[in-house]
Design a protein around this motif. Structure first.
Motif, PDB file in Angstrom:
ATOM      1  N   PRO A  66       0.811  -1.229   0.000  1.00  0.00           N
ATOM      2  CA  PRO A  66       0.000   0.000   0.000  1.00  0.00           C
ATOM      3  C   PRO A  66       0.840   1.274   0.000  1.00  0.00           C
ATOM      4  CG  PRO A  66      -0.012  -1.004   2.185  1.00  0.00           C
ATOM      5  CD  PRO A  66       0.677  -1.973   1.271  1.00  0.00           C
ATOM      6  N   ASN A  67       2.121   1.153   0.362  1.00  0.00           N
ATOM      7  CA  ASN A  67       2.999   2.330   0.452  1.00  0.00           C
ATOM      8  C   ASN A  67       3.913   2.500  -0.751  1.00  0.00           C
ATOM      9  OD1 ASN A  67       2.042   2.668   3.159  1.00  0.00           O
ATOM     10  ND2 ASN A  67       3.507   1.099   3.796  1.00  0.00           N
ATOM     11  N   CYS A  68       4.111   1.398  -1.526  1.00  0.00           N
ATOM     12  CA  CYS A  68       5.053   1.418  -2.634  1.00  0.00           C
ATOM     13  C   CYS A  68       4.416   0.782  -3.869  1.00  0.00           C
ATOM     14  CB  CYS A  68       6.333   0.637  -2.287  1.00  0.00           C
ATOM     15  SG  CYS A  68       7.104   1.106  -0.720  1.00  0.00           S
ATOM     16  N   SER A  69       4.884   1.186  -5.037  1.00  0.00           N
ATOM     17  CA  SER A  69       4.360   0.603  -6.275  1.00  0.00           C
ATOM     18  C   SER A  69       5.168  -0.640  -6.630  1.00  0.00           C
ATOM     19  CB  SER A  69       4.404   1.631  -7.410  1.00  0.00           C
ATOM     20  OG  SER A  69       5.678   2.230  -7.489  1.00  0.00           O
ATOM     21  N   ILE A  70       5.024  -1.682  -5.791  1.00  0.00           N
ATOM     22  CA  ILE A  70       5.773  -2.935  -5.971  1.00  0.00           C
ATOM     23  C   ILE A  70       4.937  -4.078  -5.410  1.00  0.00           C
ATOM     24  CG2 ILE A  70       7.009  -2.823  -3.773  1.00  0.00           C
ATOM     25  CD1 ILE A  70       8.582  -3.938  -7.078  1.00  0.00           C
ATOM     26  N   SER A  71       5.043  -5.236  -6.031  1.00  0.00           N
ATOM     27  CA  SER A  71       4.310  -6.397  -5.533  1.00  0.00           C
ATOM     28  C   SER A  71       4.963  -6.921  -4.261  1.00  0.00           C
ATOM     29  CB  SER A  71       4.273  -7.500  -6.594  1.00  0.00           C
ATOM     30  OG  SER A  71       5.581  -7.908  -6.935  1.00  0.00           O
ATOM     31  N   PHE A  91      12.137  14.620  -7.481  1.00  0.00           N
ATOM     32  CA  PHE A  91      11.083  15.334  -6.749  1.00  0.00           C
ATOM     33  C   PHE A  91      10.300  14.302  -5.949  1.00  0.00           C
ATOM     34  CE2 PHE A  91      12.233  17.516 -10.560  1.00  0.00           C
ATOM     35  CZ  PHE A  91      12.319  18.855 -10.190  1.00  0.00           C
ATOM     36  N   LEU A  92      10.106  14.574  -4.658  1.00  0.00           N
ATOM     37  CA  LEU A  92       9.497  13.604  -3.749  1.00  0.00           C
ATOM     38  C   LEU A  92       8.434  14.292  -2.910  1.00  0.00           C
ATOM     39  CD1 LEU A  92      10.006  10.589  -2.769  1.00  0.00           C
ATOM     40  CD2 LEU A  92      11.329  11.601  -0.918  1.00  0.00           C
ATOM     41  N   GLY A  93       7.212  13.715  -2.902  1.00  0.00           N
ATOM     42  CA  GLY A  93       6.143  14.323  -2.113  1.00  0.00           C
ATOM     43  C   GLY A  93       4.978  13.365  -1.907  1.00  0.00           C
ATOM     44  N   THR A  94       4.150  13.663  -0.917  1.00  0.00           N
ATOM     45  CA  THR A  94       3.003  12.800  -0.605  1.00  0.00           C
ATOM     46  C   THR A  94       1.824  13.044  -1.537  1.00  0.00           C
ATOM     47  OG1 THR A  94       2.287  14.415   1.054  1.00  0.00           O
ATOM     48  CG2 THR A  94       3.617  12.558   1.835  1.00  0.00           C
ATOM     49  N   ASP A  95       1.808  14.189  -2.215  1.00  0.00           N
ATOM     50  CA  ASP A  95       0.738  14.538  -3.156  1.00  0.00           C
ATOM     51  C   ASP A  95       1.276  14.338  -4.572  1.00  0.00           C
ATOM     52  OD1 ASP A  95      -0.875  16.071  -5.018  1.00  0.00           O
ATOM     53  OD2 ASP A  95      -1.817  17.019  -3.273  1.00  0.00           O
ATOM     54  N   PRO A 132       9.622   7.339 -12.184  1.00  0.00           N
ATOM     55  CA  PRO A 132      10.505   6.177 -12.322  1.00  0.00           C
ATOM     56  C   PRO A 132       9.720   4.880 -12.186  1.00  0.00           C
ATOM     57  CG  PRO A 132      10.806   7.200 -10.177  1.00  0.00           C
ATOM     58  CD  PRO A 132       9.884   8.092 -10.957  1.00  0.00           C
ATOM     59  N   ARG A 133      10.401   3.763 -12.447  1.00  0.00           N
ATOM     60  CA  ARG A 133       9.756   2.450 -12.361  1.00  0.00           C
ATOM     61  C   ARG A 133       9.098   2.253 -11.006  1.00  0.00           C
ATOM     62  NH1 ARG A 133      13.791  -0.004 -13.789  1.00  0.00           N
ATOM     63  NH2 ARG A 133      14.681  -0.618 -11.793  1.00  0.00           N
ATOM     64  N   MET A 134       9.793   2.645  -9.930  1.00  0.00           N
ATOM     65  CA  MET A 134       9.208   2.648  -8.588  1.00  0.00           C
ATOM     66  C   MET A 134       8.649   4.041  -8.340  1.00  0.00           C
ATOM     67  SD  MET A 134       9.308  -0.203  -6.894  1.00  0.00           S
ATOM     68  CE  MET A 134       9.214   0.415  -5.231  1.00  0.00           C
ATOM     69  N   ALA A 135       7.421   4.262  -8.807  1.00  0.00           N
ATOM     70  CA  ALA A 135       6.843   5.605  -8.771  1.00  0.00           C
ATOM     71  C   ALA A 135       6.458   6.043  -7.367  1.00  0.00           C
ATOM     72  CB  ALA A 135       5.626   5.669  -9.679  1.00  0.00           C
ATOM     73  N   LYS A 136       6.281   5.096  -6.464  1.00  0.00           N
ATOM     74  CA  LYS A 136       5.883   5.424  -5.098  1.00  0.00           C
ATOM     75  C   LYS A 136       6.663   4.538  -4.134  1.00  0.00           C
ATOM     76  CE  LYS A 136       1.724   5.446  -2.154  1.00  0.00           C
ATOM     77  NZ  LYS A 136       0.328   4.945  -2.077  1.00  0.00           N
ATOM     78  N   VAL A 137       7.318   5.135  -3.153  1.00  0.00           N
ATOM     79  CA  VAL A 137       8.091   4.405  -2.144  1.00  0.00           C
ATOM     80  C   VAL A 137       7.786   5.010  -0.779  1.00  0.00           C
ATOM     81  CG1 VAL A 137      10.389   3.798  -1.293  1.00  0.00           C
ATOM     82  CG2 VAL A 137       9.941   3.779  -3.740  1.00  0.00           C
ATOM     83  N   SER A 138       7.427   4.150   0.164  1.00  0.00           N
ATOM     84  CA  SER A 138       7.141   4.577   1.539  1.00  0.00           C
ATOM     85  C   SER A 138       6.104   5.699   1.596  1.00  0.00           C
ATOM     86  CB  SER A 138       8.435   5.010   2.251  1.00  0.00           C
ATOM     87  OG  SER A 138       9.335   3.941   2.328  1.00  0.00           O
ATOM     88  N   GLY A 139       5.104   5.608   0.729  1.00  0.00           N
ATOM     89  CA  GLY A 139       4.010   6.574   0.758  1.00  0.00           C
ATOM     90  C   GLY A 139       4.298   7.886   0.069  1.00  0.00           C
TER      91      GLY A 139
END
Length: 820
Positions: free
Chosen positions: A529-534, A725-729, A765-772
């Motif tokens: 739920p926090n990262c774009s990974i299985s 660039f890193l953000g919750t939104d 990037p491939r991992m578009a979301k990490v740790s929320g």
């Protein structure tokens, strides 16, 4: 003499206005303030105390009112002028603050923690406090008034039932009812041992002091050995510590604390330097490198040798020569998994002259190994990336083994590459930088061919060893059991190796049991739920886990999306499942699994490697930590399962990394007297990269990869810079990236048109979301010149003026390991 001021880098400053700030030096601190020491200074509008590092002393030229240094935190400088210049270099190259650049050079245990304490203001009466303070505030005031000494902030908050975030103490101080004190304390203090020596009282007294037999034994022991620890006295004389204490109280002996070093495990203090016998090929390389090292400006060299060619023997000969010339050595290996065998070689040869630098050490051990180097007690720093900062002042040689490895690049601020730092330090101290690998990075090999480095080659294995036979097998070939991951060819080879009482190594670069879970009804993939990974299934704890943020949830067969029961299908194979499969098809086989799940406890990796060396296991299964730098004479078979995912990754380095991993793991086989064999299971046996790895032909692979990189304009034909660039939104993060790009284009056209740039993005990037947190990147193909770094630094600083993006974190990195 003109008044001096201090130029100080201050902790926790914003990159947008970071600099070495001017501070006045109080008269009482003038002898203590030197470049390289840490200080406590007031900073900002509130003049809060912050830690800083003195970078320089300068004459005061203007009569501008300056804030003064509050206190000096070190008795002697931690950084010399070379390291301070290196910090400036890192700030310019990695876009970090000056303090962060300098802090990277310290061992973590030498850091300071600041303890805030409070005392009741003695000038405030209890009547005034009772009248003006709330009930809770008055209780605190009463308590402190009764104690009469400073009390720690966290102790007070806990005692009176407040959370750590409560501001009641700060409020009371602001109203004048409390005064505060800030103490700097080392996170890790020095380790000491209680020592004893005679005071001379017995010889000075005209009338003899009456001593018991046990006391006389202690005195006699100290007369012979002058000083000894209390433990040693008790051990060799058989007395209890009480006897020593009595002698101290009577003035016969003096007790004092003596610093002792906390040393890493496996330390061998004696050394035995047996003569190294080199082959003709090794001797030619050694003589060439040695001659280059004697030059006034040695520069850099690349030792390109096949796996098992004996590069370590060449290293040792060069290190012997360097030590004879009273110079010091930094020897880097790329990751912790490479150090146990290397450590044993170095300890046995150089004993106490070796200091170790890597993250598996305790903080106390890290501090003490750093101090041994700084004090000149150790001449060799052996370790991972952090060893490049070992505080030597007379370097003669820096070696980077397996120089192509990605772990030499820091993923934390400052995002430096150890090769760049090594090049800087070698240049400043006129030392030789020696890079070494069987599969050098494309960039380093290009520099060697272009003459930037001198190239030395080892084409043959050392002694009787020869390169292994390599076989590629189509992984979809039918086997007796269709669900089995180990093909028939590899299975038969494992059986033959077991019968011959030889050992085998199997590489599968995915840990866990199953690497993929999805619903057979709705198709929903079980993702974090926090990262774009299985999520990956781990059988040992029966949980689905994320390898990025650590999230986990219980194993289930039911779909959490559509609610279908027994619909979740688990697929993909990790090292846990491979271990189980081996146990089924090869019962009674002794199997060792090595991955980050099994080697998390301290020294577990070293212990298991020793057991494998001692033939307590038949087969080793593991991720890439088993692929490189390890030497087991009994290993005659290597099996590689599923490299295709790495090969077809969407990164320009995919082919290079796959070739490197295959070449290195194949090189683990046949390093003794028996010929080895390697079997690669792949769905693409005709792939050119796999074919060239099978032939162990790096020059041919290099030519192939360079054609692709030239056509696509990738390093070494350019440098790559990513702005992240890193953000919750997610929408806000993407908008920030677009805004930055537009301003960068505008500024480039107006003032930096001479800089050649190719701009890609912004993209997720491939991992578009990490740790929320959502991530976007702009990729710049450029030449990393001083002018480009200045241009990008200006843009990063200017972007902080956008208040609408203040919650977005922006970072920049030159030549990152992953760009997508």
């Amino acid at each position: 003499m003109a008044e001096q001021i201090a130029k100080i880098a201050v902790e926790n400053t914003a990159y947008s206005f970071d600099d070495a700030f001017d501070y006045a030096i109080p008269e009482a601190l003038k002898r203590k303030v030197q470049p390289g020491v840490r200080v406590l200074v007031p900073f900002g509008n509130g003049n809060k105390k912050r830690q800083g590092i003195v970078f320089a002393l300068r004459e005061r030229k203007k009569e501008i009112r300056l804030k003064s240094i509050f206190s000096v935190l070190d008795e002697e400088p931690l950084l010399n002028n070379e390291m301070l210049r290196l910090a400036v270099f890192l700030k310019e190259r990695t876009f970090c603050t000056l303090f962060d650049a300098a802090r990277a050079m310290f061992p973590s245990g030498i850091g300071l923690r600041f303890v805030l304490s409070y005392l009741a203001n003695p000038e405030v009466s209890e009547e005034k406090a009772k009248a003006e303070l709330s009930e809770d505030e008055y209780k605190i005031f009463q308590f402190l008034n009764e104690k009469g000494v400073y009390q720690k902030k966290d102790t007070l908050l806990k005692k009176f039932g407040f959370s750590e975030e409560a501001t009641i103490l700060e409020d009371m101080q602001e109203k004048g009812f409390l005064v505060h004190n800030l103490d700097a304390q080392r996170k890790i203090t020095d380790a000491t041992i209680k020592m004893a020596k005679l005071t001379g009282l017995l010889s000075e007294r005209e009338v003899p002091i009456k001593l018991t037999k046990k006391q006389k034994d202690v005195v006699s022991f100290l007369e012979n050995y002058v000083t000894a620890s209390v433990k040693e006295i008790c051990y060799y004389t058989g007395v209890t510590p009480a006897v020593v204490t009595t002698l101290y109280k009577r003035g016969v002996i003096e007790l004092f604390q003596n610093e002792v070093y906390r040393r890493p495990k496996q330390v061998v203090l004696s050394s035995s330097r047996e003569e190294i016998i080199l082959t003709e090929e090794q001797q030619n390389a050694y003589e060439g490198i040695s001659a280059q090292q004697q030059k006034e400006h040695p520069g850099g060299a690349l030792l390109f040798g096949v796996t098992g060619s004996g590069k370590t023997q060449v290293f040792l000969k060069l290190i012997d020569d360097t030590l004879k010339n009273n110079k010091s050595v930094i020897m880097m290996v790329p990751e912790i998994s490479l150090t146990p065998q290397m450590l044993s070689i170095f300890y046995e040869r150089y004993g106490n002259e070796v200091a170790v630098f890597h993250s598996a050490l305790s903080m106390g051990e890290r501090v003490d190994e750093w101090k041994r180097v700084k004090r000149g007690e150790a001449k060799i720093a052996l370790g991972t990336r952090s060893a490049v900062f070992a505080p030597f002042e007379n370097l003669g040689l820096i070696i980077m083994d397996e120089e192509q490895e990605h772990t030499y690049k820091s993923e934390m601020t400052p995002r430096y590459h150890a090769r760049e730092v090594a090049t800087f330090r070698a240049g400043k101290q006129n030392a030789l930088l020696l890079l070494a690998s069987a599969t050098p990075s494309v960039e380093s090999y290009t520099k060697a061919l272009n003459g930037r480095y001198t190239l030395y080659t080892l084409k043959n294995r050392y002694g009787n060893a020869v390169l292994p036979e390599v076989i590629t097998v189509h992984e979809d070939m039918p086997s007796k059991d269709a669900s089995r991951q180990i093909g028939d060819t590899l299975l038969e080879a494992l059986k033959e190796n077991l019968e011959a009482k030889n050992q085998s190594v199997l590489l599968l670069n995915r840990r866990g049991y199953n690497t993929f879970a999805s619903c057979g009804q709705c198709g929903k993939v079980m993702t974090c739920p926090n990262c774009s990974i299985s999520l990956t299934y781990h059988q040992r704890n029966n949980r689905l886990m994320c390898h990025y943020c650590g999230y986990s949830e219980p194993f289930t067969k039911n779909c959490r999306e559509c609610g279908a029961e027994n619909s979740v299908v688990y697929s993909g194979i990790g090292t846990q499942r491979l271990e189980d499969e081996l146990s089924e098809v090869l019962p009674n086989t002794r199997i060792l699994r090595l991955d980050t799940d099994t080697t998390s406890s301290r020294y577990s990796f070293e212990k298991e490697l020793k057991k494998f060396t001692d033939y307590e296991y038949d087969i080793m299964v593991g991720t890439q930590m088993v692929a490189k730098g390890l030497d087991f004479p009994r290993v005659t078979l290597v099996g590689v399962l599923s490299v295709d995912q790495m090969l077809y990754n969407d990164d320009y380095k995919s082919a290079e990394r796959t070739f490197d991993l295959l070449t290195q793991v194949i090189g683990r086989a046949g390093r003794g007297d028996q010929k080895g064999k390697a079997i690669i299971q792949t769905a693409f046996p005709d792939n050119e990269v796999i074919r060239l790895a099978q032939q162990q032909d790096f020059p041919a692979f290099y030519d192939l990869d360079m054609q692709i990189r030239k056509g696509m304009v990738y390093p070494p034909y350019c440098d790559l810079c990513t702005v992240g660039f890193l953000g919750t939104d997610e929408l806000m993060t993407r908008s920030a990236a677009k805004c930055f790009l537009e301003e960068l284009k505008k500024e480039h056209k107006a003032h930096y048109a001479d800089l050649s740039l190719i701009v890609l993005g912004p993209i997720a990037p491939r991992m578009a979301k990490v740790s929320g947190k959502y991530r976007y990147r702009i990729i710049l193909k450029c030449k990393s010149t001083r002018s480009f770094c200045a241009f990008l630094s200006e843009r990063l600083k200017a972007f902080t003026k956008h208040n609408e993006f203040k919650k977005i974190t922006v970072t920049a990195e030159i030549n990152p390991e992953n760009i997508y």
